[in-house]
Design a protein around this motif. Structure first.
Motif, PDB file in Angstrom:
ATOM      1  N   LYS A 172      15.231   8.009   6.742  1.00  0.00           N
ATOM      2  CA  LYS A 172      14.651   8.006   8.086  1.00  0.00           C
ATOM      3  C   LYS A 172      13.126   7.993   7.964  1.00  0.00           C
ATOM      4  O   LYS A 172      12.558   8.618   7.058  1.00  0.00           O
ATOM      5  N   THR A 173      12.454   7.302   8.887  1.00  0.00           N
ATOM      6  CA  THR A 173      10.988   7.287   8.873  1.00  0.00           C
ATOM      7  C   THR A 173      10.473   8.647   9.335  1.00  0.00           C
ATOM      8  O   THR A 173      10.824   9.112  10.418  1.00  0.00           O
ATOM      9  N   ALA A 174       9.650   9.247   8.495  1.00  0.00           N
ATOM     10  CA  ALA A 174       9.013  10.510   8.875  1.00  0.00           C
ATOM     11  C   ALA A 174       7.732  10.213   9.630  1.00  0.00           C
ATOM     12  O   ALA A 174       7.477  10.756  10.707  1.00  0.00           O
ATOM     13  N   LEU A 175       6.905   9.325   9.064  1.00  0.00           N
ATOM     14  CA  LEU A 175       5.626   9.001   9.689  1.00  0.00           C
ATOM     15  C   LEU A 175       5.480   7.488   9.846  1.00  0.00           C
ATOM     16  O   LEU A 175       5.771   6.727   8.923  1.00  0.00           O
ATOM     17  N   VAL A 176       5.054   7.104  11.032  1.00  0.00           N
ATOM     18  CA  VAL A 176       4.659   5.717  11.268  1.00  0.00           C
ATOM     19  C   VAL A 176       3.147   5.742  11.350  1.00  0.00           C
ATOM     20  O   VAL A 176       2.593   6.456  12.198  1.00  0.00           O
ATOM     21  N   TRP A 177       2.484   5.017  10.469  1.00  0.00           N
ATOM     22  CA  TRP A 177       1.027   5.024  10.510  1.00  0.00           C
ATOM     23  C   TRP A 177       0.519   3.763  11.172  1.00  0.00           C
ATOM     24  O   TRP A 177       0.864   2.659  10.765  1.00  0.00           O
ATOM     25  N   GLU A 178      -0.287   3.936  12.200  1.00  0.00           N
ATOM     26  CA  GLU A 178      -0.883   2.812  12.924  1.00  0.00           C
ATOM     27  C   GLU A 178      -2.387   2.856  12.691  1.00  0.00           C
ATOM     28  O   GLU A 178      -3.047   3.843  12.998  1.00  0.00           O
ATOM     29  N   ALA A 179      -2.915   1.769  12.111  1.00  0.00           N
ATOM     30  CA  ALA A 179      -4.328   1.724  11.740  1.00  0.00           C
ATOM     31  C   ALA A 179      -5.238   1.551  12.942  1.00  0.00           C
ATOM     32  O   ALA A 179      -4.801   1.162  14.029  1.00  0.00           O
ATOM     33  N   ASP A 180      -6.500   1.811  12.722  1.00  0.00           N
ATOM     34  CA  ASP A 180      -7.517   1.591  13.756  1.00  0.00           C
ATOM     35  C   ASP A 180      -7.506   0.130  14.204  1.00  0.00           C
ATOM     36  O   ASP A 180      -7.546  -0.165  15.395  1.00  0.00           O
ATOM     37  N   ASP A 181      -7.441  -0.759  13.235  1.00  0.00           N
ATOM     38  CA  ASP A 181      -7.435  -2.199  13.518  1.00  0.00           C
ATOM     39  C   ASP A 181      -5.988  -2.651  13.720  1.00  0.00           C
ATOM     40  O   ASP A 181      -5.174  -2.564  12.809  1.00  0.00           O
ATOM     41  N   PRO A 182      -5.659  -3.150  14.909  1.00  0.00           N
ATOM     42  CA  PRO A 182      -4.263  -3.523  15.166  1.00  0.00           C
ATOM     43  C   PRO A 182      -3.749  -4.616  14.225  1.00  0.00           C
ATOM     44  O   PRO A 182      -2.539  -4.775  14.072  1.00  0.00           O
ATOM     45  N   ALA A 183      -4.666  -5.347  13.582  1.00  0.00           N
ATOM     46  CA  ALA A 183      -4.229  -6.416  12.668  1.00  0.00           C
ATOM     47  C   ALA A 183      -3.763  -5.855  11.324  1.00  0.00           C
ATOM     48  O   ALA A 183      -3.067  -6.530  10.576  1.00  0.00           O
ATOM     49  N   THR A 184      -4.143  -4.626  11.003  1.00  0.00           N
ATOM     50  CA  THR A 184      -3.679  -4.006   9.759  1.00  0.00           C
ATOM     51  C   THR A 184      -2.211  -3.631   9.928  1.00  0.00           C
ATOM     52  O   THR A 184      -1.860  -2.968  10.905  1.00  0.00           O
ATOM     53  N   PRO A 185      -1.354  -4.040   8.991  1.00  0.00           N
ATOM     54  CA  PRO A 185       0.072  -3.719   9.172  1.00  0.00           C
ATOM     55  C   PRO A 185       0.311  -2.203   9.245  1.00  0.00           C
ATOM     56  O   PRO A 185      -0.335  -1.443   8.524  1.00  0.00           O
ATOM     57  N   ALA A 186       1.233  -1.811  10.106  1.00  0.00           N
ATOM     58  CA  ALA A 186       1.601  -0.395  10.190  1.00  0.00           C
ATOM     59  C   ALA A 186       2.372  -0.018   8.927  1.00  0.00           C
ATOM     60  O   ALA A 186       2.918  -0.878   8.239  1.00  0.00           O
ATOM     61  N   LYS A 187       2.388   1.287   8.617  1.00  0.00           N
ATOM     62  CA  LYS A 187       3.168   1.739   7.468  1.00  0.00           C
ATOM     63  C   LYS A 187       4.275   2.667   7.955  1.00  0.00           C
ATOM     64  O   LYS A 187       4.047   3.477   8.857  1.00  0.00           O
ATOM     65  N   HIS A 188       5.432   2.533   7.337  1.00  0.00           N
ATOM     66  CA  HIS A 188       6.542   3.431   7.656  1.00  0.00           C
ATOM     67  C   HIS A 188       6.852   4.244   6.419  1.00  0.00           C
ATOM     68  O   HIS A 188       7.242   3.682   5.396  1.00  0.00           O
ATOM     69  N   VAL A 189       6.676   5.550   6.509  1.00  0.00           N
ATOM     70  CA  VAL A 189       6.892   6.409   5.351  1.00  0.00           C
ATOM     71  C   VAL A 189       8.172   7.204   5.580  1.00  0.00           C
ATOM     72  O   VAL A 189       8.263   7.979   6.545  1.00  0.00           O
ATOM     73  N   SER A 190       9.161   7.000   4.713  1.00  0.00           N
ATOM     74  CA  SER A 190      10.434   7.706   4.875  1.00  0.00           C
ATOM     75  C   SER A 190      10.289   9.156   4.391  1.00  0.00           C
ATOM     76  O   SER A 190       9.333   9.494   3.685  1.00  0.00           O
ATOM     77  N   TYR A 191      11.283   9.971   4.733  1.00  0.00           N
ATOM     78  CA  TYR A 191      11.275  11.353   4.236  1.00  0.00           C
ATOM     79  C   TYR A 191      11.316  11.369   2.710  1.00  0.00           C
ATOM     80  O   TYR A 191      10.667  12.190   2.079  1.00  0.00           O
ATOM     81  N   ARG A 192      12.060  10.426   2.116  1.00  0.00           N
ATOM     82  CA  ARG A 192      12.130  10.381   0.649  1.00  0.00           C
ATOM     83  C   ARG A 192      10.739  10.120   0.048  1.00  0.00           C
ATOM     84  O   ARG A 192      10.281  10.820  -0.842  1.00  0.00           O
ATOM     85  N   GLU A 193      10.071   9.091   0.629  1.00  0.00           N
ATOM     86  CA  GLU A 193       8.745   8.737   0.094  1.00  0.00           C
ATOM     87  C   GLU A 193       7.731   9.858   0.337  1.00  0.00           C
ATOM     88  O   GLU A 193       6.918  10.193  -0.535  1.00  0.00           O
ATOM     89  N   LEU A 194       7.792  10.454   1.509  1.00  0.00           N
ATOM     90  CA  LEU A 194       6.839  11.527   1.823  1.00  0.00           C
ATOM     91  C   LEU A 194       7.034  12.699   0.862  1.00  0.00           C
ATOM     92  O   LEU A 194       6.064  13.289   0.369  1.00  0.00           O
ATOM     93  N   HIS A 195       8.293  12.999   0.586  1.00  0.00           N
ATOM     94  CA  HIS A 195       8.601  14.072  -0.360  1.00  0.00           C
ATOM     95  C   HIS A 195       7.971  13.780  -1.718  1.00  0.00           C
ATOM     96  O   HIS A 195       7.314  14.628  -2.319  1.00  0.00           O
ATOM     97  N   GLN A 196       8.149  12.545  -2.183  1.00  0.00           N
ATOM     98  CA  GLN A 196       7.581  12.174  -3.492  1.00  0.00           C
ATOM     99  C   GLN A 196       6.070  12.288  -3.498  1.00  0.00           C
ATOM    100  O   GLN A 196       5.465  12.809  -4.441  1.00  0.00           O
ATOM    101  N   ARG A 197       5.466  11.780  -2.431  1.00  0.00           N
ATOM    102  CA  ARG A 197       4.000  11.782  -2.401  1.00  0.00           C
ATOM    103  C   ARG A 197       3.457  13.202  -2.347  1.00  0.00           C
ATOM    104  O   ARG A 197       2.432  13.518  -2.956  1.00  0.00           O
ATOM    105  N   VAL A 198       4.134  14.056  -1.597  1.00  0.00           N
ATOM    106  CA  VAL A 198       3.694  15.454  -1.512  1.00  0.00           C
ATOM    107  C   VAL A 198       3.861  16.132  -2.877  1.00  0.00           C
ATOM    108  O   VAL A 198       2.969  16.849  -3.349  1.00  0.00           O
ATOM    109  N   CYS A 199       5.009  15.884  -3.521  1.00  0.00           N
ATOM    110  CA  CYS A 199       5.246  16.512  -4.834  1.00  0.00           C
ATOM    111  C   CYS A 199       4.189  16.072  -5.847  1.00  0.00           C
ATOM    112  O   CYS A 199       3.673  16.878  -6.612  1.00  0.00           O
ATOM    113  N   LYS A 200       3.862  14.784  -5.831  1.00  0.00           N
ATOM    114  CA  LYS A 200       2.864  14.279  -6.789  1.00  0.00           C
ATOM    115  C   LYS A 200       1.509  14.949  -6.574  1.00  0.00           C
ATOM    116  O   LYS A 200       0.860  15.384  -7.528  1.00  0.00           O
ATOM    117  N   LEU A 201       1.093  15.017  -5.319  1.00  0.00           N
ATOM    118  CA  LEU A 201      -0.208  15.649  -5.068  1.00  0.00           C
ATOM    119  C   LEU A 201      -0.150  17.137  -5.400  1.00  0.00           C
ATOM    120  O   LEU A 201      -1.102  17.696  -5.967  1.00  0.00           O
TER     121      LEU A 201
END
Ligand code: 6R9
Length: 647
Positions: free
Chosen positions: A90-119
Motif C-alpha cells: 500500500k502507498t504510505a506517502l504520495v509525494w507531489e513536487a513543487d513543479d507539477p511537471a516533476t513526476p509524483a512519487k509513490h512510496v509503499s510501506y515496504r519501501e518506507l520501512h527500508q528507507r527508515v531502517c537504512k537511515l
C-alpha cells in the motif's frame, strides 16, 4: 442567528462514529478515563502493554503528567513494521513536487520501512544514541518523514526546524537542545524559488552555541551547488545507501521523549515543546482516525509543513500509525497558479483535504473559477486548522470547494496538545461555520474569567482544560519550571491554553484568538517579544513594541512600533532595512507588515508598555483607547495616533 449544517445522513451511515456513539464515548471517557484511555491504547502495538494508564496531577505542589507509564513500544514500528504483514504494497506517502511537471512519487510501506531502517542504521553508525537530539531542517520531501521515523526507531529525539527559518533561528534551536547531528538538503523549492537550506545551516553553525553538532547529513534534492565542509558534512546517499535494510528498533518506555518542537510563547525565547512516545502516538493515531473518519481506502492530504505540529501529527505519526495513504506536498497553493490544490486533489484522487484558514482566505479572493475548473469529485471530507476560520471563509470552503456536499472539521488544538482537542466528528456533529464545535472524547474544556472563576452556560472567557489527555506535552525541554509557570499557574488546577473562547447555548466552542502576547500570522505562532528582540538587535533601534492587527488574508498581521537611538534618522531606507533585519533574524514569516516610527512608546509609570493602546492604534480604532490615565506621558499617544497606518 448562526446557521447550522446538520450531519449528512449518508455520511453518518458510513461513519465510524455517529451522534449516539460520540455521546456514549464522551460520557464513558469522563466517567472512567482510565478504562477509556486504556481501551484506546489497544490500537497501538506494545512490546509491553501498559497496566498504568494515567498518573496526572495539575496541583503545583504535586505536579505530574504520565500516561501509560509502564508501557513499552517503538513509534516507528507502529508506523511501519506492523503494517508489513497486511499492507506492505500500500502507498504510505504520495509525494507531489513543487513543479507539477516533476513526476509524483509513490512510496509503499515496504519501501518506507527500508528507507527508515537504512537511515536509522546510518545514524547509529555516526554515533547517534538513544536520547541524543537530532535537528531536521528539510523541505517537504519524503526524507523529512524518513528522518523523523529513523530517529524514533533508535530513540533519538528529533527537533524539526521549519525550512523557512533563518540561520539565527536554527542556531537558537540547535543550541537549546544541544543537537548532535543535523539532517538538511542542498536546497528546497517553493513556488519555483530555491531556498538555500545547506547554506543556512552553514551560517547557523558559525553562530555561538552550536559546537555540539558533529555531523551534517545533506540530502541531494535540487542538485544545487553547496559547500561541503569535511569531515563534518556528509552526503546523505553516501552514508545511507550501503546500510542494511533492516534495523533493530529501540524498546522505548511510553514516557521516553519522541520529539521536541519549538514554538512561540509570550517571552522572547521559543519553547522546546516536548512530546513523549506512548501517549502522543496513541493520541495522534486515535484523533486522526476519529476526526477524519478514516477508511482504509482514503487518500488523505494535509497541506501543512512538517516543520509545524500539524505536519508531525497529521502527516507523519497519525496517518502512518493508522496505515493510511498520505499526500506530502512540496509546494504552495498559488504555484504555478491558484488551481494547484484542486489539481493535486484530482491528480491523486484525494478524499480528505485538510488545510489552514489563511490558505482558504487567499484562494477565496481569487474567485470560484480556479476551483470549479477542477472536478474535486474524489473529496468526501474537508478540514481546517491553525486559527479561527471566519464564517464567510467557512461558507466559501463549504459551498465552493465542497460543492455544498462535504462536511468540514474545524480542528482546534496546539503544539502543546499533540493532537486535536475540540473538533467536530464528521458523522456525529452538526456544524456551525466558525465554531470548532465540541470536545473530543476524553477532553474537558472549561471557561474561566480573569480571576479563574469557572463560568457556566453561554459565556465568553479564557479557555482551560480541566484534565489531561495522552497527547499533552510533558515539559519545556530543559526548563520544567517554565512549563509549569506558563500553563498551570495562571488558573491553578487547570491547563491554560492562552486562547480566548466563547461557548454558545448549545455548548459549542468558538475560539476567539490568543489572549497572550502571541500573534497568529497565517496560522503560525509568532511571539511579539521575538520580533521585538529582533528589531532591538539592530544597532539603530532603541526600543520596539509589536502587536497584531486584523489582516484579511493572514488573519493577523504584524505591526511594529520602533523608537530609534537618539541621533538616528527615520527614513524609508531604514524602514526597509529593519523589515529585512527581522526576516534575517527570524525568517520571512515574521516580517512586519507595518512599521511605524515611535518617538516614544506609551508606558505606565512603572515603565510597562501599554500594548492595549498600541493594539487599538494598530487596529485603527483611536477612539477606543480606553483608560489612558495611568500613562506616564499621554502626549506620546497623540503623536502615535496622528501618524498611524490608515486603511
Ligand atoms: C495546531 C496548531 C495553536 C494556536 C491555538 C489557537 C490557534 C489552532 C485553531 C485555532 C481557532 C482552530 N488555533 N487551531 N484557533 N480554531 N481550529 O495550530 O498549533 O501552531 O501551536 O497554534 O492556534 O490560537 O492556541 P500551534
Amino acid at each position: 442567528m448562526t446557521d447550522v449544517y446538520k450531519v449528512d445522513a449518508a455520511f453518518a451511515a458510513r461513519a465510524g462514529i455517529d451522534k449516539a456513539e460520540y455521546q456514549r464515548q464522551y460520557q464513558a471517557s469522563v466517567d472512567d478515563p482510565d478504562a477509556f484511555w486504556g481501551e484506546v491504547a489497544n490500537r497501538i502495538d506494545w512490546y509491553r502493554k501498559p497496566t498504568q494508564i494515567r498518573d496526572v496531577s495539575y496541583a503545583l505542589e504535586d505536579f505530574r503528567i504520565r500516561w501509560y507509564g509502564d508501557g513499552e513500544l517503538n513509534a516507528s514500528v507502529n508506523c511501519l513494521d506492523r503494517h508489513l504483514a497486511t499492507r506492505a504494497d500500500k502507498t504510505a506517502l504520495v509525494w507531489e513536487a513543487d513543479d507539477p511537471a516533476t513526476p509524483a512519487k509513490h512510496v509503499s510501506y515496504r519501501e518506507l520501512h527500508q528507507r527508515v531502517c537504512k537511515l536509522a542504521n546510518a545514524l547509529r553508525a555516526l554515533g547517534v544514541q538513544k536520547g541524543d537530539r537530532v535537528t531536521i531542517y528539510l523541505p517537504m520531501i519524503v526524507e523529512a518523514a524518513v528522518a523523523m521515523l529513523a530517529c524514533a526507531r533508535i530513540g533519538a529525539i528529533h527537533s524539526v526546524v521549519f525550512g523557512g527559518f533563518s540561520p539565527t533561528s536554527i542556531a537558537d534551536r540547535v543550541s537549546d537542545c544541544a543537537s548532535k547531528l543535523i539532517i538538511t538538503a542542498d536546497e528546497g523549492v517553493r513556488g519555483g524559488r530555491k531556498v538555500p537550506l545547506k547554506a543556512n545551516v552553514d551560517a547557523a553553525l558559525k553562530l555561538p552555541g552550536t559546537t555540539t553538532v558533529e555531523t551534517v547529513l545533506v540530502v541531494r534534492h535540487t542538485g544545487g551547488a553547496v559547500d561541503m565542509q569535511m569531515p563534518r558534512d556528509r552526503w546523505y546517499d553516501a552514508v545511507v545507501d550501503a546500510q542494511p535494510e533492516t534495523c533493530e528498533p529501540e524498546r522505548m518506555n511510553a514516557e521516553d521523549p519522541l520529539f521536541i518542537l519549538y514554538t512561540s510563547g509570550s517571552t522572547g525565547k521559543p519553547k522546546g515543546v516536548l512530546h513523549t512516545t506512548g501517549g502522543y502516538l496513541v493520541y495522534a493515531s486515535y484523533t486522526h482516525e476519529v476526526v477524519f473518519d478514516l477508511k482504509d481506502s482514503d487518500i488523505y492530504w494535509c497541506t501543512a509543513d512538517v516543520g509545524w505540529v500539524t505536519g508531525h501529527t497529521y502527516i507523519v505519526y497519525g496517518p502512518l500509525a493508522n496505515g493510511a495513504t498520505a499526500v506530502m506536498f512540496e509546494g504552495v497553493p498559488n504555484y504555478p497558479d491558484v488551481s494547484r490544490f484542486w489539481d493535486v486533489v484530482d491528480k491523486h484522487k484525494v478524499t480528505i483535504f485538510y488545510t489552514a484558514p489563511t490558505a482558504i482566505r487567499a484562494l477565496m479572493r481569487e474567485g470560484d473559477a480556479p476551483v470549479k475548473k477542477a472536478s474535486r469529485a474524489s473529496l468526501r471530507l474537508l478540514g481546517t486548522v491553525g486559527e479561527p476560520i471566519n464564517p464567510e471563509a467557512w461558507r466559501w470552503y463549504h459551498d465552493v470547494v465542497g460543492d455544498s456536499r462535504l462536511p468540514i472539521v474545524d480542528t482546534w488544538w496546539q503544539t502543546e496538545t499533540g493532537g486535536a482537542l475540540i473538533s467536530p466528528l464528521p458523522g456525529a456533529t452538526d456544524l456551525k461555520p466558525g465554531s470548532a464545535t465540541l470536545p473530543l472524547p476524553g477532553v474537558q474544556p472549561a471557561l474561566v474569567d480573569a480571576n479563574g472563576t469557572r463560568l457556566e452556560g453561554a459565556v465568553d472567557g479564557n479557555l482551560v482544560l480541566l484534565d489531561s489527555w495522552p497527547g499533552q506535552m510533558r515539559t519545556v525541554y530543559g526548563d520544567h519550571q517554565r512549563f509549569i509557570d506558563t500553563y498551570f499557574k495562571t488558573y491553578p488546577g487547570t491547563y491554560f491554553t492562552g486562547d480566548g473562547c466563547r461557548r454558545d447555548a448549545d455548548g459549542y466552542y468558538w475560539i476567539t484568538g490568543r489572549v497572550d502576547d502571541v500573534i497568529n500570522v497565517s496560522g503560525h505562532r509568532i511571539g511579539t517579544a521575538e520580533v521585538e528582540s529582533a528589531l532591538v538587535s539592530h544597532p539603530k533601534v532603541a526600543e520596539a513594541a509589536v502587536v497584531g492587527f486584523p489582516h484579511d488574508i493572514k488573519g493577523q498581521g504584524i505591526y511594529a512600533y520602533v523608537t530609534l537611538i537618539a541621533g538616528e534618522q527615520e527614513s524609508d531606507e531604514l524602514l526597509k532595512e529593519l523589515v529585512q533585519h527581522v526576516r534575517k533574524e527570524i525568517g520571512p514569516i515574521a516580517s512586519p507588515d507595518f512599521l511605524q516610527w515611535a518617538p516614544g512608546l506609551p508606558k505606565t509609570r512603572s515603565g510597562k508598555i501599554m500594548r492595549r493602546i498600541l493594539r487599538k492604534i494598530a487596529e485603527n480604532a483611536p477612539d477606543q483607547l480606553g483608560d489612558t490615565s495611568t500613562l506616564a506621558d499621554p502626549s506620546v499617544v497623540d503623536s502615535l495616533v496622528k501618524h498611524r497606518r490608515i486603511g
